[in-house]
Design an enzyme around this catalytic site. Structure first.
Site, PDB file in Angstrom:
ATOM      1  N   LYS A 295       0.975  -1.309  -0.107  1.00 46.93           N
ATOM      2  CA  LYS A 295       0.015  -0.033  -0.133  1.00 46.93           C
ATOM      3  C   LYS A 295       0.877   1.332   0.064  1.00 46.93           C
ATOM      4  CE  LYS A 295      -4.217   1.890   2.583  1.00 46.93           C
ATOM      5  NZ  LYS A 295      -4.797   1.775   3.958  1.00 46.93           N
TER       6      LYS A 295
ATOM      7  N   SER B 269      -9.545   1.425   2.979  1.00 48.77           N
ATOM      8  CA  SER B 269      -8.736   2.366   2.209  1.00 48.77           C
ATOM      9  C   SER B 269      -7.616   1.648   1.310  1.00 48.77           C
ATOM     10  CB  SER B 269      -8.059   3.529   3.036  1.00 48.77           C
ATOM     11  OG  SER B 269      -7.320   2.868   3.918  1.00 48.77           O
TER      12      SER B 269
ATOM     13  N   SER C  36     -10.106  -0.689   7.084  1.00 45.26           N
ATOM     14  CA  SER C  36      -9.283  -0.568   5.800  1.00 45.26           C
ATOM     15  C   SER C  36      -8.565  -1.817   5.123  1.00 45.26           C
ATOM     16  CB  SER C  36      -8.380   0.459   5.663  1.00 45.26           C
ATOM     17  OG  SER C  36      -8.840   1.757   5.919  1.00 45.26           O
TER      18      SER C  36
END
Lengths: 475, 69
Positions: free
Chosen positions: A84, A162, A186
């Site tokens: 990420k 997210s 997330s």
């Protein structure tokens, strides 16, 4: 693309590592093939933030040298992965998914990336995310520098956030595993929406050093993989104390399935109302079947529910205050207005005005929540509930447009488990468990702090009996 | 890395270093936040505060963080 069978792109870490050791292909061939796939298909899902092909091939060459000399480093050696884009990698852009930070470059590596490098894993790229991990709140899936994260199961639907890119990249076979992060949902949300297995570790088990801070007291970094067992292998590599992280628990994790409690020794708490009233009707058969599958493993299922606390107000206040404090320079300079989502901008600005008394009240209630969850885990060993109450939403509608029962059930069951689990720093494992229509849904197993081995063992037992985690999106 | 920098300080330094660039960009690309959006965000904050206010907490309860000397 390099000529490897399609099955390779959906192989688990254990399977890939065995094939590498058996010299079915080299680490360089594997890295090139996954880089080709990530570069070609990543943009299809708005999953790719940055390709790291050259670096990946260099690392893979080192790995091939080690394997040739029989210097084996463990199950992750030679296995490609992506991270990420809130994890910094020296000399390369780390955008945090947000326009104001598009050119940001750090001169050091995040601890988790350094650890995975030491384990021989091959970093192939950085993955897209919701801007600033969505801390100010966001309304639409397009709240990202790279556009809305698209779901490999249906590109008109959201990948979840997210950690959007992490979820979609693993689901689409662009990487065997990815790193995501969770402050409040997330990892579990994109894991559920994309049909991949996601693990949110106990707060403090994995170093946050080098990760964008959103909420100092709630941020966790964790793996998103094709299986529970793979999550165990990745957690083994990334967990451990770090003096650079003030929130580090100073504890290690050793994936030890042989010492985990057998399913028949576990008491699993569940709330029927979660499935029968809170869940989207289209998803209920899958959730019911998952509970039956667990019963079939021999676990003792007991009805339970969360103690009564204002979880959402507490979590919302903590994240608002801490997130707005982290990004105060961004807000005061006006650069916050460059973010993609108006609700996010407004939320960050409003967070700066929350008085200290409200934050302290939230943190005091949080102490009570932590104590109450400890008491709950003297009654049960594991809690089970849907990871999300329905499948992925369409990207054209607000992200909170999923099924909401009307009127809201009086019995909240475990509907606030996301907030409760994150406030108490508890580990959670999200397991694909079926479909609502053509979209995946998942259940979450939540345990007391540092219960990861037992969650993973139960998850593996579930996945040994089912094959939802092996399903592949169309195309 | 040549010195130990906390993530918060690093974020502050980098956000500050972007300010001159942002200043030039802002005139073209930023847009004013509709008042309704900010009002809605503040209303949400107020709503959470009202919920917290109503929740009794024993006097001896300390916040879920601690300082170490």
């Amino acid at each position: 693309m390099a000529e490897l069978s399609n099955d390779v792109f959906f192989a688990t870490i254990t399977e890939l590592n065995a094939k590498l050791k058996a010299r079915e292909f080299s680490a360089v061939e594997l890295a090139r093939a996954f880089c080709d796939r990530l570069e070609k298909l990543g943009p299809r899902y708005n999953a790719l933030a940055l390709s790291l092909r050259e670096r990946a091939v260099r690392k893979a060459k080192d790995v091939d040298g080690d394997i040739k000399r029989e210097r084996f480093r463990g199950p992750l050696q030679g296995v490609p992965y992506a991270a990420k884009d809130l994890l910094c990698l020296s000399g390369t852009p780390t955008t945090w998914g947000a326009k104001p930070y598009a050119g940001q470059v750090f001169d050091y590596d995040a601890t988790v990336l350094r650890k995975l490098d030491k384990a021989g894993a091959v970093l192939t790229g950085k993955l897209a995310m919701v801007e600033l991990a969505g801390g100010g709140g966001y309304r639409y899936a397009a709240a990202s520098l790279t556009g809305p994260g698209l779901n490999p199961w249906d590109r008109s639907c959201w990948a979840g956030g997210s950690s959007s890119g992490s979820g979609s990249a693993v689901a689409a076979g662009l990487v065997p595993f990815a790193l995501g992060s969770e402050t409040w949902g997330s990892i579990l949300t994109p894991g559920a929406y994309c049909g991949v297995t996601g693990l949110r570790p106990t707060y403090g088990l994995v170093s946050r050093y080098g990760a964008m801070a959103l909420s100092w007291t709630m941020d966790k970094i964790g793996p998103m993989c094709l299986s529970a067992e793979d999550c165990g292998h990745v957690l083994r590599a990334i967990a451990g104390g770090d003096s650079n992280d003030p929130g580090s628990a100073g504890k290690s994790f050793y994936y030890a399935p042989q010492f985990a409690r057998k399913p028949a020794e576990l008491k699993v708490g569940f709330a029927p109302v979660d499935i029968e009233e809170w869940a989207d009707p289209a998803a209920r058969p899958a959730f019911r079947a998952a509970l039956e599958a667990l019963r079939g493993l021999g676990v003792r299922m007991v009805e339970a529910r969360l103690p009564d606390f204002p979880y959402n107000a507490v979590a919302g206040t903590v994240i608002s205050v801490e997130g707005s404090a982290v990004f105060e320079p961004l807000i005061r300079s006006g650069q916050v207005d460059q973010l993609a989502d108006l609700k996010q901008i407004a939320g960050l600005k409003a967070g700066l005005d929350i008085p200290a008394k409200d934050y302290l009240k939230a943190m005091r209630i949080r102490s009570l929540i932590r104590a109450a969850m400890r008491r709950l885990f003297t009654q049960v060993d594991v809690i089970i509930s849907p990871s999300t109450f329905g499948p992925a939403t369409k990207i054209s509608v607000p992200v909170d447009s999923g099924f909401t029962p009307k009127p809201e059930p009086k019995d909240r069951g475990f509907s606030d488990l996301g907030a409760a689990g994150n406030l108490a720093g508890l580990p959670a494992l999200s397991l694909p468990c079926g479909f609502a229509g053509s979209l995946p849904v998942a259940i979450q197993l939540v345990g007391r702090p540092y219960y990861e081995n037992h969650l993973i063992a139960l998850g593996k037992a579930f996945q040994d009996q089912t094959d939802w985690h092996r399903r592949r999106p169309p195309g | 890395m040549s010195q130990r920098v906390t993530r918060r300080r690093l974020g502050t330094a980098i956000a500050g270093s972007l300010a001159p660039l942002a200043f030039g960009v802002r005139a073209q690309e930023s847009r004013s936040l509709p008042q309704e959006a900010l009002a809605a965000a503040k209303a949400e904050v107020r709503k959470d505060a009202e919920v917290l206010d109503k929740f009794p907490v024993p006097m001896a309860t300390e916040p879920a963080f601690r300082f170490e000397a």
